[in-house]
Every structure is written in structure tokens, then in C-alpha cells.
Design a protein around this motif. Structure first.
Motif: not given
Length: 70
Positions: A15, A30, A25-28, A11
Motif C-alpha cells: 500500500n 488483513t 489500488v489499495r489492499l484491505a 500488505y
């Protein structure tokens, strides 16, 4: 071919690539536990129909025939 394991580091790497490429776009962030939980989850009615299938081509032919009968 075995799928690569999904990890929180992937992830973070994705990013970084998004930022470098200018992608909005960005991934949270986790945890591995939440990833494992998501991968193990199976929807009980994933393959059940929720609506009756419609033959759209047959419907178009019905309309076509109705318009040509006039």
C-alpha cells in the motif's frame, strides 16, 4: 525456489508503494489468520468443466463454407 511468506506487513508495504507511485489500488488490511485461511482453501471443483468446450475455429470454417456456397 521457495515462495516468500505472505504477511500483513507485506500488505502495508505494498500500500505504501502504491501511494508513492500514485497507483489507485489499495489492499484491505488483513490478519495472518485470514491469509492462512485463504492460502489453505482449495476449491473442490476448480478444474472441473462448467461448460462444454467449443471449437471456435471449426465454427468459423462452417460459416466460411456456408458463405462461399451461395
Amino acid at each position: 525456489m521457495k515462495e516468500p511468506e505472505i504477511t500483513p506487513e507485506i500488505y502495508e508495504e505494498m500500500n505504501k508503494e502504491f501511494i508513492e507511485e500514485g497507483t489507485m489500488v489499495r489492499l484491505a488490511p488483513t490478519t495472518q489468520e485470514s491469509i492462512d485461511k485463504w492460502l489453505a482453501w482449495k476449491c473442490p471443483d476448480m478444474h472441473e468443466r462448467t461448460v462444454e468446450p467449443v471449437d471456435m475455429v471449426a465454427q468459423m470454417w462452417v460459416k466460411h463454407r456456408e458463405n462461399n456456397m451461395l
